[in-house]
Design an enzyme around this catalytic site. Structure first.
Site, PDB file in Angstrom:
ATOM      1  N   ASN A   9      25.868   3.764 -42.165  1.00  0.00           N
ATOM      2  CA  ASN A   9      26.918   3.618 -43.170  1.00  0.00           C
ATOM      3  C   ASN A   9      26.220   3.225 -44.461  1.00  0.00           C
ATOM      4  O   ASN A   9      25.770   2.093 -44.610  1.00  0.00           O
ATOM      5  CB  ASN A   9      27.916   2.540 -42.722  1.00  0.00           C
ATOM      6  N   TRP A  10      26.098   4.187 -45.347  1.00  0.00           N
ATOM      7  CA  TRP A  10      25.355   3.939 -46.601  1.00  0.00           C
ATOM      8  C   TRP A  10      26.135   3.067 -47.573  1.00  0.00           C
ATOM      9  O   TRP A  10      25.588   2.588 -48.560  1.00  0.00           O
ATOM     10  CB  TRP A  10      25.012   5.267 -47.283  1.00  0.00           C
ATOM     11  N   LYS A  11      27.423   2.914 -47.351  1.00  0.00           N
ATOM     12  CA  LYS A  11      28.289   2.140 -48.254  1.00  0.00           C
ATOM     13  C   LYS A  11      28.145   2.677 -49.682  1.00  0.00           C
ATOM     14  O   LYS A  11      27.982   3.893 -49.845  1.00  0.00           O
ATOM     15  CB  LYS A  11      27.981   0.645 -48.128  1.00  0.00           C
ATOM     16  N   HIS A  95      36.772  -0.073 -41.938  1.00  0.00           N
ATOM     17  CA  HIS A  95      35.634  -0.974 -42.118  1.00  0.00           C
ATOM     18  C   HIS A  95      36.125  -2.297 -42.710  1.00  0.00           C
ATOM     19  O   HIS A  95      37.052  -2.307 -43.534  1.00  0.00           O
ATOM     20  CB  HIS A  95      34.590  -0.324 -43.033  1.00  0.00           C
ATOM     21  N   GLU A  97      35.019  -4.067 -44.972  1.00  0.00           N
ATOM     22  CA  GLU A  97      34.985  -4.107 -46.445  1.00  0.00           C
ATOM     23  C   GLU A  97      36.207  -3.406 -47.028  1.00  0.00           C
ATOM     24  O   GLU A  97      36.731  -3.818 -48.071  1.00  0.00           O
ATOM     25  CB  GLU A  97      33.669  -3.485 -46.951  1.00  0.00           C
ATOM     26  N   GLU A 167      32.339  -4.625 -35.219  1.00  0.00           N
ATOM     27  CA  GLU A 167      31.490  -5.196 -36.263  1.00  0.00           C
ATOM     28  C   GLU A 167      31.991  -6.599 -36.606  1.00  0.00           C
ATOM     29  O   GLU A 167      32.920  -6.742 -37.424  1.00  0.00           O
ATOM     30  CB  GLU A 167      31.539  -4.330 -37.524  1.00  0.00           C
ATOM     31  N   GLY A 173      25.530  -7.662 -43.045  1.00  0.00           N
ATOM     32  CA  GLY A 173      24.737  -7.898 -44.256  1.00  0.00           C
ATOM     33  C   GLY A 173      24.246  -9.325 -44.389  1.00  0.00           C
ATOM     34  O   GLY A 173      23.772  -9.726 -45.447  1.00  0.00           O
ATOM     35  N   SER A 213      23.946  -6.162 -38.976  1.00  0.00           N
ATOM     36  CA  SER A 213      22.516  -6.489 -39.038  1.00  0.00           C
ATOM     37  C   SER A 213      21.695  -5.855 -37.904  1.00  0.00           C
ATOM     38  O   SER A 213      20.780  -6.488 -37.380  1.00  0.00           O
ATOM     39  CB  SER A 213      22.309  -8.008 -39.086  1.00  0.00           C
ATOM     40  N   GLY A 234      24.232  -0.571 -41.417  1.00  0.00           N
ATOM     41  CA  GLY A 234      24.337  -0.577 -42.875  1.00  0.00           C
ATOM     42  C   GLY A 234      22.963  -0.534 -43.515  1.00  0.00           C
ATOM     43  O   GLY A 234      22.330   0.526 -43.598  1.00  0.00           O
ATOM     44  N   GLY A 235      22.477  -1.696 -43.939  1.00  0.00           N
ATOM     45  CA  GLY A 235      21.226  -1.800 -44.703  1.00  0.00           C
ATOM     46  C   GLY A 235      20.060  -0.995 -44.133  1.00  0.00           C
ATOM     47  O   GLY A 235      19.378  -0.269 -44.872  1.00  0.00           O
TER      48      GLY A 235
HETATM   49  P1  13P Z   1      24.525  -4.199 -42.012  1.00  0.00           P
HETATM   50  O1  13P Z   1      23.786  -3.388 -40.978  1.00  0.00           O
HETATM   51  O2  13P Z   1      23.913  -4.091 -43.388  1.00  0.00           O
HETATM   52  O3  13P Z   1      24.738  -5.609 -41.560  1.00  0.00           O
HETATM   53  O4  13P Z   1      25.982  -3.532 -42.165  1.00  0.00           O
HETATM   54  C1  13P Z   1      26.723  -3.299 -41.029  1.00  0.00           C
HETATM   55  C2  13P Z   1      27.893  -2.479 -41.405  1.00  0.00           C
HETATM   56  O5  13P Z   1      28.788  -2.950 -42.074  1.00  0.00           O
HETATM   57  C3  13P Z   1      27.928  -1.076 -40.970  1.00  0.00           C
HETATM   58  O6  13P Z   1      29.164  -0.500 -41.203  1.00  0.00           O
END
Ligand code: 13P
Length: 250
Positions: A9-11, A95, A97, A167, A173, A213, A234-235
């Site tokens: 997930n590149w956000k 998600h 967010e 999640e 994050g 993470s 994510g990251g």
């Molecule tokens: P991180 O891997 O950066 O913690 O993000 C997880 C996430 O929100 C994937 O959708």
């Protein structure tokens, strides 16, 4: 056999040249035979990223959001037919967010899911609790409520279009990961709920991903848990070497 999935997930990250470079690197990586890789791209990149990967086995592009309406005066939004028209058939929905910053309720997510299911999409449905709920030890009920309000109206046939991503918000994050045991506990709980609602065939066939993470250093252990079928990353999905290591961690 449930599908193993490494989803990124590149956000709201990367420019088009960076996205292209990252996708090329993943495309040229030897994806293990039984693993499906999904890249969750920002909307402006979907057409190009999908063109880049459309002939690559086990590599798919996902949108990070989709409006619940078919079309109309919804400035800035993206519709399911726009996504279909650029060849995208996966969407990340719910998600944390989106829930938190864009006030997406369980009820709205249910509407989005209905629109996408009716139009043949595969959905990565995110659920997970905030830290306050985890501290109060009420995370199971919290997640069950998310599933019941947005997902459990679907038929077992429609559930075939669903991938669940657990999640925990406190692990996103933050560098804090749910321990493999904590992840397994929630995944097993979710699978039990699927079992009591839909029966064994559906519960055994639904992939449940862990997100929060995930890194090359913890992916192997997380993915080795019985009910963890992969990750939503994510990251670490923004860094080709890290993401390739995660893909190889199954
Ligand atoms: P991180 O891997 O950066 O913690 O993000 C997880 C996430 O929100 C994937 O959708």
């Amino acid at each position: 056999m449930r599908q193993k999935i490494a989803a990124g997930n590149w956000k709201m990250n990367l420019t088009l040249p960076e996205a292209r470079q990252l996708t090329q690197e993943i495309k040229h990586h030897k994806i293990p035979k039984d693993v499906n890789v999904i890249l969750g791209c920002p909307s402006p990149f979907l057409y190009m990223m999908n063109s880049l990967v459309e002939k690559t086995d086990r590599l798919n592009i996902a949108a990070q959001n989709c409006n619940n309406n078919d079309s109309g005066a919804y400035t800035g939004e993206v519709s399911h037919s726009m996504l279909s028209s650029v060849g995208v058939n996966y969407v990340i929905i719910g998600h944390s967010e989106r829930r938190e910053y864009f006030n997406e309720s369980n009820k709205l997510l249910k509407e989005k899911i209905n629109t996408l299911i009716a139009n043949g999409f595969k959905i990565i449905f995110c659920c997970g609790e905030p830290l306050k709920i985890r501290k109060a030890k009420t995370q199971s009920n919290y997640v069950l409520n998310q599933l019941q309000q947005s997902l459990f109206h679907l038929t077992s046939d429609e559930m075939k279009q669903i991938i669940i991503a657990y999640e925990p918000i406190w692990a996103i994050g933050t560098g804090l990961t749910a321990s493999p045991a904590q992840a397994q506990q929630m995944h097993s709980f979710i699978r039990k709920q699927l079992n009591s609602k839909y029966g064994k065939a559906t519960s055994e066939a639904t992939s449940i991903l862990y997100g929060g993470s995930v890194k090359p250093g913890n992916a192997k252990e997380l993915f080795s848990m019985k009910d963890v079928d992969g990750g939503l990353v994510g990251g670490a999905s923004l860094k080709p070497e890290m993401f390739k290591n995660i893909i190889n961690a199954f």
